[in-house]
Design an enzyme around this catalytic site. Structure first.
Site, PDB file in Angstrom:
ATOM      1  N   LYS A 120       0.824  -1.359   0.206  1.00  0.00           N
ATOM      2  CA  LYS A 120      -0.163  -0.182   0.039  1.00  0.00           C
ATOM      3  C   LYS A 120       0.613   0.916   0.095  1.00  0.00           C
ATOM      4  O   LYS A 120       0.661   2.026  -0.446  1.00  0.00           O
ATOM      5  CB  LYS A 120      -1.217   0.568   1.111  1.00  0.00           C
ATOM      6  CG  LYS A 120      -1.926   1.628   0.819  1.00  0.00           C
ATOM      7  CD  LYS A 120      -2.475   1.056   2.327  1.00  0.00           C
ATOM      8  CE  LYS A 120      -1.746   1.728   3.314  1.00  0.00           C
ATOM      9  NZ  LYS A 120      -2.754   2.233   5.104  1.00  0.00           N
ATOM     10  N   ASP A 138      -6.440   1.026   0.546  1.00  0.00           N
ATOM     11  CA  ASP A 138      -6.539   0.991   2.495  1.00  0.00           C
ATOM     12  C   ASP A 138      -7.911   0.842   3.314  1.00  0.00           C
ATOM     13  O   ASP A 138      -8.729   0.169   2.446  1.00  0.00           O
ATOM     14  CB  ASP A 138      -5.972   2.412   3.071  1.00  0.00           C
ATOM     15  CG  ASP A 138      -6.972   4.127   2.687  1.00  0.00           C
ATOM     16  OD1 ASP A 138      -7.713   3.215   2.002  1.00  0.00           O
ATOM     17  OD2 ASP A 138      -7.755   4.490   3.144  1.00  0.00           O
TER      18      ASP A 138
END
Length: 214
Positions: A120, A138
């Protein structure tokens, strides 16, 4: 979400916010990397509060290394998991200096090899700093993608792959910003604010949340 609804879904989000940006504060690629690394399980506002004190003093790998563990922790102790994050950040800075000339690499594999930098975080840096069409999933994007039916998936990687497949190319660079902001302020976790939602007509979520009683 129907295939024909994906384009107008993003067109609507773009019309409301043509130039979305990260809510993390930074002035360089390295500052962005630091802010994203510190933001895991923390709010952007909390990270910004810490980095407003840290970056004027140390905003390069060399300067952060010079602070040492105790010096760095003095600036970031208000952030959750600060000791672990400080350790990761110092080791990341050491690798950047020793292996990358103090520069943040524009390469996923090299980024993910840095301590505390997962997929991420690498996606955020590649997208925000270098303009690459990556999708950083997220908790907000994961929720919005599943709730709306845009990109259902059992884990962040599955959602990421589905988003890469479904999001039209013209929206890809900014898509993760729109989805994060939508999840943060409208499609919130406990009670989505469906009555404020600009893309409600394209959303599969049922039942839609009614506005609060005055």
């Amino acid at each position: 979400m129907k295939d024909q609804d994906v384009d107008p879904f993003f067109a609507t989000l773009r019309a409301a916010n043509p130039l979305p940006t990260s809510e993390l504060e930074y002035t360089s690629v390295f500052e962005l990397l630091v802010a994203v690394l510190l933001s895991a399980q923390a709010t952007d506002a909390g990270v910004n509060k810490a980095t407003r004190r840290l970056f004027p003093v140390a905003n390069t790998p060399q300067a952060i290394l010079a602070l040492g563990p105790e010096g760095l922790e003095g600036y970031i102790r208000t952030i959750g998991l600060y000791r672990m994050k400080g350790k990761h950040l110092l080791e990341t800075c050491r690798i950047l200096v020793e292996q990358h000339g103090g520069e943040v690499p524009r390469d996923r594999e090299a980024l993910q090899a840095l301590p505390g930098v997962g997929r991420k975080t690498a996606n955020v840096v590649l997208n925000v700093a270098f303009g690459e069409p990556t999708m950083a999933v997220d908790t907000h994007i994961f929720r919005v993608s599943n709730r709306t039916g845009l990109a259902p998936g059992k884990d962040p990687y599955a959602v990421e792959m589905k988003l890469v497949e479904r999001v039209p190319e013209e929206y890809m660079v900014d898509a993760h910003h729109w989805l994060i902001l939508h999840g943060r302020y409208v499609c919130v976790a406990r009670t989505p604010k469906c009555w404020q939602c600009a893309v409600i007509q394209y959303c599969d979520y049922q039942p839609k949340t009614a506005p609060p009683t005055p």
